[in-house]
Design a protein around this motif. Sequence first.
Motif, PDB file in Angstrom:
ATOM      1  N   MET A   1     -29.425  38.691 -10.892  1.00 54.35           N
ATOM      2  CA  MET A   1     -28.568  37.660 -11.469  1.00 54.35           C
ATOM      3  C   MET A   1     -27.234  37.548 -10.723  1.00 54.35           C
ATOM      4  O   MET A   1     -26.209  37.274 -11.305  1.00 54.35           O
ATOM      5  CB  MET A   1     -28.315  37.937 -12.943  1.00 54.35           C
ATOM      6  N   LYS A   2     -27.247  37.845  -9.450  1.00 54.92           N
ATOM      7  CA  LYS A   2     -26.025  37.658  -8.649  1.00 54.92           C
ATOM      8  C   LYS A   2     -26.339  36.664  -7.538  1.00 54.92           C
ATOM      9  O   LYS A   2     -27.416  36.718  -6.942  1.00 54.92           O
ATOM     10  CB  LYS A   2     -25.612  38.993  -8.002  1.00 54.92           C
ATOM     11  N   PRO A   3     -25.372  35.781  -7.250  1.00 59.04           N
ATOM     12  CA  PRO A   3     -25.645  34.810  -6.183  1.00 59.04           C
ATOM     13  C   PRO A   3     -25.679  35.476  -4.812  1.00 59.04           C
ATOM     14  O   PRO A   3     -25.106  36.553  -4.630  1.00 59.04           O
ATOM     15  CB  PRO A   3     -24.463  33.841  -6.288  1.00 59.04           C
ATOM     16  N   VAL A  38     -23.659  27.112 -11.296  1.00 60.49           N
ATOM     17  CA  VAL A  38     -23.492  28.579 -11.338  1.00 60.49           C
ATOM     18  C   VAL A  38     -24.789  29.272 -11.769  1.00 60.49           C
ATOM     19  O   VAL A  38     -25.226  30.225 -11.102  1.00 60.49           O
ATOM     20  CB  VAL A  38     -22.260  28.968 -12.188  1.00 60.49           C
ATOM     21  N   PRO A  39     -25.478  28.801 -12.843  1.00 61.02           N
ATOM     22  CA  PRO A  39     -26.774  29.429 -13.138  1.00 61.02           C
ATOM     23  C   PRO A  39     -27.763  29.325 -11.968  1.00 61.02           C
ATOM     24  O   PRO A  39     -28.486  30.271 -11.691  1.00 61.02           O
ATOM     25  CB  PRO A  39     -27.293  28.641 -14.355  1.00 61.02           C
ATOM     26  N   ASN A  42     -26.807  31.922  -9.467  1.00 61.08           N
ATOM     27  CA  ASN A  42     -27.110  33.277  -9.943  1.00 61.08           C
ATOM     28  C   ASN A  42     -28.605  33.576  -9.906  1.00 61.08           C
ATOM     29  O   ASN A  42     -29.011  34.697  -9.624  1.00 61.08           O
ATOM     30  CB  ASN A  42     -26.566  33.478 -11.357  1.00 61.08           C
ATOM     31  N   ARG A  44     -30.527  32.261  -7.824  1.00 62.71           N
ATOM     32  CA  ARG A  44     -30.893  32.030  -6.413  1.00 62.71           C
ATOM     33  C   ARG A  44     -31.912  30.899  -6.243  1.00 62.71           C
ATOM     34  O   ARG A  44     -32.743  30.919  -5.344  1.00 62.71           O
ATOM     35  CB  ARG A  44     -31.370  33.322  -5.747  1.00 62.71           C
ATOM     36  N   SER A  47     -29.034  28.581  -2.593  1.00 67.10           N
ATOM     37  CA  SER A  47     -28.223  29.566  -1.853  1.00 67.10           C
ATOM     38  C   SER A  47     -27.440  28.854  -0.753  1.00 67.10           C
ATOM     39  O   SER A  47     -27.695  29.062   0.438  1.00 67.10           O
ATOM     40  CB  SER A  47     -29.113  30.640  -1.232  1.00 67.10           C
TER      41      SER A  47
END
Length: 295
Positions: A1-3, A38-39, A42, A44, A47
């Motif tokens: 859950m991180k970009p 943003v979601p 997160n 991906r 990207s």
Amino acid sequence: MKPAWFDYCVPRDLKEALHILDDAGQEGRVLAGGQSLVPMLNLRILSPAVVVDINRIEALNGLRAEKDCLTVGALVRHADLLRSADVCGGWPLLAEATRQVAHMAIRNRGTVCGSVSHNDPAAEHPSVLVTMGGTVVIAGKAGCRELRAEEFFTGTLSNALEPGEMVVELRYPRPPARTGSAFVEFARRLGDFAIAGAAATLTMRDEICDHARLTILGMGEGPFRAYAAEQTLSGRRLDPKRYKDGFAEAAAKVVADVDPAGDIHASAGYRRHLAGVLTQRALETAFARAGGQVG
Ligand SMILES: Cc1cc2nc3c(=O)[nH]c(=O)nc-3n(C[C@H](O)[C@H](O)[C@H](O)COP(=O)(O)OP(=O)(O)OC[C@H]3O[C@@H](n4cnc5c(N)ncnc54)[C@H](O)[C@@H]3O)c2cc1C
């Protein structure tokens, strides 16, 4: 859950933003309210190498109601529309649909242009823009161009923007006199994305429907303009005895013409059924609001 890693740019004016977007080409993404971007970062799903945060560009904040047109700048939030007496009084379809966008927290942050750019098939704003005959003003390093809403929406989550371009404003013509409108949708819970919805306007001259516009959402691919249903109604006498037949015919055309896919929220057949029911509700409400005589 991180970009994934990206360069985060915060331009102070439109010229600088367009310069950065032009340099980034396919790899650039505009960040407005971030409620959808943003979601997606997160998870991906996207990207981009460069994220261009436009929130410091004062010039994109404009919300102007003029004699013939409402102009909504790229930083106008859903909630700004609902706080505007001009919008609620002069563009009631837009206000009615905006009340049904998500929850208050999201309406406070998300932008109208962001919703239109994102073009989620279940979103309210793309269908309203199409129904109202609105336009999208696009800026790029080479200058500005204006597209009709229907030219802008090119399929699920996609639009006609070229790399290096962004939406700077939306324009909504003022509805003609004796126009009634309605936006209705069906969602499982208040604030959820709609499973299906309908946006309608009817312009009446005595008992004749001069002009009808109808757009269905939630059918996949973005807003579905129901041309055949519109043709059934435009120029038709809608008197107290016969108006319901007209609306039933229009709803039958919609049911025949939409081609939804099924998913975990609803089967294709259920979405198709909803499209007919919501069409009829939207048309009946728009008719009453246009001053039509109901039997
Ligand atoms: C829990 C939840 C529920 C929601 N429910 C609904 C709902 O019921 N109905 C609904 O319609 N929406 C719903 N949304 C989405 C919300 O309305 C967003 O505000 C909207 O989709 C995007 O606006 P934004 O300003 O946040 O855009 P962002 O998230 O910043 O951007 C979205 C996309 O549009 C692009 N973009 C944004 N602005 C521009 C621009 N000016 N020019 C070019 N590209 C641009 C971005 O690059 C990105 O690809 C929901 C969101 C959440 C988190």
